[in-house]
Design a protein around this motif. Structure first.
Motif, PDB file in Angstrom:
ATOM      1  N   GLY A  38       0.784  -1.222   0.000  1.00  0.00           N
ATOM      2  CA  GLY A  38       0.000   0.000   0.000  1.00  0.00           C
ATOM      3  C   GLY A  38       0.816   1.272   0.000  1.00  0.00           C
ATOM      4  N   CYS A  39       0.434   2.216  -0.863  1.00  0.00           N
ATOM      5  CA  CYS A  39       1.031   3.549  -0.894  1.00  0.00           C
ATOM      6  C   CYS A  39       0.030   4.506  -1.527  1.00  0.00           C
ATOM      7  CB  CYS A  39       2.335   3.543  -1.696  1.00  0.00           C
ATOM      8  SG  CYS A  39       3.130   5.176  -1.764  1.00  0.00           S
ATOM      9  N   PRO A  40      -0.222   5.661  -0.911  1.00  0.00           N
ATOM     10  CA  PRO A  40      -1.184   6.613  -1.470  1.00  0.00           C
ATOM     11  C   PRO A  40      -0.608   7.476  -2.590  1.00  0.00           C
ATOM     12  CG  PRO A  40      -0.350   7.458   0.592  1.00  0.00           C
ATOM     13  CD  PRO A  40       0.260   6.096   0.409  1.00  0.00           C
ATOM     14  N   TRP A  41       0.715   7.484  -2.756  1.00  0.00           N
ATOM     15  CA  TRP A  41       1.328   8.318  -3.790  1.00  0.00           C
ATOM     16  C   TRP A  41       1.451   7.541  -5.093  1.00  0.00           C
ATOM     17  CZ3 TRP A  41       5.827  11.206  -0.858  1.00  0.00           C
ATOM     18  CH2 TRP A  41       5.251  12.143   0.014  1.00  0.00           C
ATOM     19  N   ARG A  42       1.544   8.264  -6.176  1.00  0.00           N
ATOM     20  CA  ARG A  42       1.604   7.649  -7.503  1.00  0.00           C
ATOM     21  C   ARG A  42       2.740   8.280  -8.315  1.00  0.00           C
ATOM     22  NH1 ARG A  42      -0.713   4.636  -4.980  1.00  0.00           N
ATOM     23  NH2 ARG A  42      -2.683   3.525  -5.388  1.00  0.00           N
ATOM     24  N   CYS A  43       3.951   8.079  -7.865  1.00  0.00           N
ATOM     25  CA  CYS A  43       5.121   8.599  -8.567  1.00  0.00           C
ATOM     26  C   CYS A  43       5.298   7.834  -9.882  1.00  0.00           C
ATOM     27  CB  CYS A  43       6.367   8.448  -7.702  1.00  0.00           C
ATOM     28  SG  CYS A  43       6.206   9.200  -6.067  1.00  0.00           S
ATOM     29  N   SER A  44       5.589   8.539 -10.941  1.00  0.00           N
ATOM     30  CA  SER A  44       5.648   7.928 -12.266  1.00  0.00           C
ATOM     31  C   SER A  44       6.745   6.885 -12.394  1.00  0.00           C
ATOM     32  CB  SER A  44       5.842   9.017 -13.330  1.00  0.00           C
ATOM     33  OG  SER A  44       7.063   9.714 -13.116  1.00  0.00           O
ATOM     34  N   TYR A  45       7.799   6.999 -11.584  1.00  0.00           N
ATOM     35  CA  TYR A  45       8.953   6.105 -11.693  1.00  0.00           C
ATOM     36  C   TYR A  45       8.969   5.037 -10.604  1.00  0.00           C
ATOM     37  CZ  TYR A  45      10.543   9.374  -8.121  1.00  0.00           C
ATOM     38  OH  TYR A  45      10.608  10.170  -7.002  1.00  0.00           O
ATOM     39  N   CYS A  46       7.852   4.793  -9.968  1.00  0.00           N
ATOM     40  CA  CYS A  46       7.790   3.857  -8.836  1.00  0.00           C
ATOM     41  C   CYS A  46       8.450   2.526  -9.196  1.00  0.00           C
ATOM     42  CB  CYS A  46       6.345   3.625  -8.434  1.00  0.00           C
ATOM     43  SG  CYS A  46       6.156   2.494  -7.041  1.00  0.00           S
ATOM     44  N   HIS A 137       8.312  22.697  -4.024  1.00  0.00           N
ATOM     45  CA  HIS A 137       7.254  23.229  -4.882  1.00  0.00           C
ATOM     46  C   HIS A 137       6.857  22.261  -5.995  1.00  0.00           C
ATOM     47  CE1 HIS A 137      10.863  24.226  -7.201  1.00  0.00           C
ATOM     48  NE2 HIS A 137      10.090  24.364  -8.268  1.00  0.00           N
ATOM     49  N   ARG A 138       7.603  21.182  -6.165  1.00  0.00           N
ATOM     50  CA  ARG A 138       7.275  20.199  -7.196  1.00  0.00           C
ATOM     51  C   ARG A 138       6.739  18.880  -6.633  1.00  0.00           C
ATOM     52  NH1 ARG A 138       8.901  21.546 -12.316  1.00  0.00           N
ATOM     53  NH2 ARG A 138      10.495  23.175 -12.509  1.00  0.00           N
ATOM     54  N   LEU A 139       6.716  18.756  -5.332  1.00  0.00           N
ATOM     55  CA  LEU A 139       6.359  17.465  -4.745  1.00  0.00           C
ATOM     56  C   LEU A 139       4.947  17.017  -5.110  1.00  0.00           C
ATOM     57  CD1 LEU A 139       7.870  17.137  -1.161  1.00  0.00           C
ATOM     58  CD2 LEU A 139       8.038  15.528  -3.036  1.00  0.00           C
ATOM     59  N   ASP A 140       3.985  17.925  -5.102  1.00  0.00           N
ATOM     60  CA  ASP A 140       2.613  17.525  -5.404  1.00  0.00           C
ATOM     61  C   ASP A 140       2.489  16.936  -6.802  1.00  0.00           C
ATOM     62  OD1 ASP A 140       1.947  18.404  -2.908  1.00  0.00           O
ATOM     63  OD2 ASP A 140       0.602  20.012  -3.559  1.00  0.00           O
ATOM     64  N   ARG A 146      -1.834  16.058  -2.906  1.00  0.00           N
ATOM     65  CA  ARG A 146      -1.812  17.415  -2.378  1.00  0.00           C
ATOM     66  C   ARG A 146      -1.076  17.502  -1.046  1.00  0.00           C
ATOM     67  NH1 ARG A 146      -7.961  19.814  -3.298  1.00  0.00           N
ATOM     68  NH2 ARG A 146      -7.943  19.786  -5.603  1.00  0.00           N
ATOM     69  N   ASP A 147      -0.534  18.684  -0.790  1.00  0.00           N
ATOM     70  CA  ASP A 147       0.079  19.009   0.507  1.00  0.00           C
ATOM     71  C   ASP A 147       1.206  18.050   0.889  1.00  0.00           C
ATOM     72  OD1 ASP A 147      -1.778  21.130   0.837  1.00  0.00           O
ATOM     73  OD2 ASP A 147      -3.259  19.722   1.628  1.00  0.00           O
ATOM     74  N   SER A 148       1.951  17.583  -0.092  1.00  0.00           N
ATOM     75  CA  SER A 148       3.043  16.654   0.188  1.00  0.00           C
ATOM     76  C   SER A 148       4.194  17.339   0.912  1.00  0.00           C
ATOM     77  CB  SER A 148       3.558  16.046  -1.121  1.00  0.00           C
ATOM     78  OG  SER A 148       2.531  15.387  -1.816  1.00  0.00           O
ATOM     79  N   SER A 150       4.646  19.917   3.025  1.00  0.00           N
ATOM     80  CA  SER A 150       4.620  20.208   4.455  1.00  0.00           C
ATOM     81  C   SER A 150       4.779  18.938   5.273  1.00  0.00           C
ATOM     82  CB  SER A 150       3.313  20.913   4.832  1.00  0.00           C
ATOM     83  OG  SER A 150       2.191  20.096   4.541  1.00  0.00           O
ATOM     84  N   ARG A 151       4.234  17.827   4.800  1.00  0.00           N
ATOM     85  CA  ARG A 151       4.335  16.572   5.533  1.00  0.00           C
ATOM     86  C   ARG A 151       5.756  16.005   5.475  1.00  0.00           C
ATOM     87  NH1 ARG A 151      -0.274  13.097   2.980  1.00  0.00           N
ATOM     88  NH2 ARG A 151      -0.183  14.611   1.282  1.00  0.00           N
ATOM     89  N   VAL A 152       6.355  16.060   4.295  1.00  0.00           N
ATOM     90  CA  VAL A 152       7.711  15.529   4.163  1.00  0.00           C
ATOM     91  C   VAL A 152       8.701  16.376   4.965  1.00  0.00           C
ATOM     92  CG1 VAL A 152       9.568  15.000   2.554  1.00  0.00           C
ATOM     93  CG2 VAL A 152       7.198  14.531   1.912  1.00  0.00           C
ATOM     94  N   LEU A 153       8.552  17.685   4.918  1.00  0.00           N
ATOM     95  CA  LEU A 153       9.445  18.555   5.681  1.00  0.00           C
ATOM     96  C   LEU A 153       9.290  18.322   7.175  1.00  0.00           C
ATOM     97  CD1 LEU A 153      11.540  20.785   5.735  1.00  0.00           C
ATOM     98  CD2 LEU A 153       9.681  22.461   5.608  1.00  0.00           C
ATOM     99  N   ASP A 154       8.066  18.143   7.638  1.00  0.00           N
ATOM    100  CA  ASP A 154       7.812  17.836   9.041  1.00  0.00           C
ATOM    101  C   ASP A 154       8.537  16.549   9.427  1.00  0.00           C
ATOM    102  OD1 ASP A 154       6.819  17.399  11.599  1.00  0.00           O
ATOM    103  OD2 ASP A 154       4.715  17.604  11.041  1.00  0.00           O
ATOM    104  N   SER A 155       8.415  15.531   8.589  1.00  0.00           N
ATOM    105  CA  SER A 155       9.079  14.254   8.881  1.00  0.00           C
ATOM    106  C   SER A 155      10.586  14.413   8.914  1.00  0.00           C
ATOM    107  CB  SER A 155       8.679  13.216   7.823  1.00  0.00           C
ATOM    108  OG  SER A 155       7.310  12.903   7.913  1.00  0.00           O
ATOM    109  N   LEU A 156      11.132  15.138   7.951  1.00  0.00           N
ATOM    110  CA  LEU A 156      12.576  15.346   7.899  1.00  0.00           C
ATOM    111  C   LEU A 156      13.085  16.025   9.164  1.00  0.00           C
ATOM    112  CD1 LEU A 156      15.351  15.467   6.545  1.00  0.00           C
ATOM    113  CD2 LEU A 156      14.582  17.521   5.339  1.00  0.00           C
ATOM    114  N   LEU A 157      12.413  17.082   9.576  1.00  0.00           N
ATOM    115  CA  LEU A 157      12.853  17.818  10.755  1.00  0.00           C
ATOM    116  C   LEU A 157      12.760  16.953  12.006  1.00  0.00           C
ATOM    117  CD1 LEU A 157      11.307  21.328   9.994  1.00  0.00           C
ATOM    118  CD2 LEU A 157      13.680  20.589   9.705  1.00  0.00           C
ATOM    119  N   GLN A 158      11.721  16.134  12.096  1.00  0.00           N
ATOM    120  CA  GLN A 158      11.602  15.229  13.240  1.00  0.00           C
ATOM    121  C   GLN A 158      12.812  14.306  13.344  1.00  0.00           C
ATOM    122  OE1 GLN A 158       8.001  12.988  14.085  1.00  0.00           O
ATOM    123  NE2 GLN A 158       6.866  14.306  12.675  1.00  0.00           N
ATOM    124  N   VAL A 159      13.190  13.708  12.220  1.00  0.00           N
ATOM    125  CA  VAL A 159      14.296  12.761  12.248  1.00  0.00           C
ATOM    126  C   VAL A 159      15.605  13.474  12.582  1.00  0.00           C
ATOM    127  CG1 VAL A 159      15.578  11.016  10.965  1.00  0.00           C
ATOM    128  CG2 VAL A 159      13.124  11.287  10.577  1.00  0.00           C
TER     129      VAL A 159
END
Length: 232
Positions: A38-46, A137-140, A146-148, A150-159
């Motif tokens: 399972g993954c909610p994202w759909r990156c073209s190069y998965c 600015h290109r993540l979405d 949507r809103d990718s 802010s979530r990724v940056l939050d995760s990065l800062l946490q780690v």
């Protein structure tokens, strides 16, 4: 560890595959890799499109995985939870608890899309591979979500604050975004405190053929304590 009684049991983890031995997915460790469905994202190069559907039937029962790991105590050092996106599944904390109870270290491969869930398991993880898929600015566009950013940056800062060993990875080709933006992203990550960055060639993408491209790799290497380029 989080209160497992309040969470879905580890037996509910949907396992899309098991790599029984690896020396590269958990640096410095011999490990097994559990691929979570399972993954909610759909990156073209998965690279693992078969794992995208969260509703797909598991390829293995968690009990089978657990029995395998129990028989590898003393032979393997750790277990990697990869995907798909492992943090999609509510059963992940319980699975991590069972793995740690066997005496294994734990690594997590994540795209950072669930910072709240990451916060819960972070104290029980020894190493994290975090995908930074594109400039903010290109993540979405890259993730088709949507809103990718802010979530990724939050995760990065946490780690980074936690001190858990971290590798950031970016998959790139000029078809995704320009080389200049890749440089800007690497500078920003280094400025935030990222010490290890892996640049991965996009499978099917084309890299610049001119000689100056090698100079770009050298520049990337100067910005981080550890830098690795992985060709497709």
């Amino acid at each position: 560890m989080p209160n497992v009684a309040e969470r879905a049991g580890a037996a509910r983890l949907r396992v899309g595959g098991l790599q029984r031995w690896t020396s590269i997915d958990f640096p410095g460790r011999l490990a097994a890799v559990v691929f979570c469905q399972g993954c909610p994202w759909r990156c073209s190069y998965c690279q693992n499109p078969q794992l995208l559907d969260a509703r797909a039937a598991p390829q293995l029962a968690w009990e089978e995985v657990f029995d395998f790991l129990r028989g590898r105590r003393g032979l393997l050092d750790g277990v990697v939870f990869s995907g798909g996106e492992p943090l999609l599944q509510a059963a992940l904390p319980a699975a991590i608890a069972e793995v740690r109870a066997l005496g294994f270290e734990v690594a997590l491969h994540t795209s950072g899309m669930y910072p709240e869930r990451l916060r819960e398991v972070l104290p029980w993880v020894d190493w994290i591979g975090l995908d930074i898929k594109a400039p903010w600015h290109r993540l979405d566009v890259v993730t088709a979500s949507r809103d990718s950013a802010s979530r990724v940056l939050d995760s990065l800062l946490q780690v980074l604050v936690s001190g858990v060993a971290l590798e950031c990875r970016t998959t790139w080709s000029p078809e995704l975004f320009p080389l200049e933006e890749l440089h800007a992203l690497s500078e920003e990550l280094a400025g935030l405190g990222v010490r290890r960055w892996c640049l991965q060639q996009c499978r099917g993408g084309t890299l610049p053929q001119a000689a100056p491209w090698r100079g770009d790799l050298a520049l990337f290497g100067q910005r981080f304590d550890e830098f690795e380029f992985r060709a497709a």
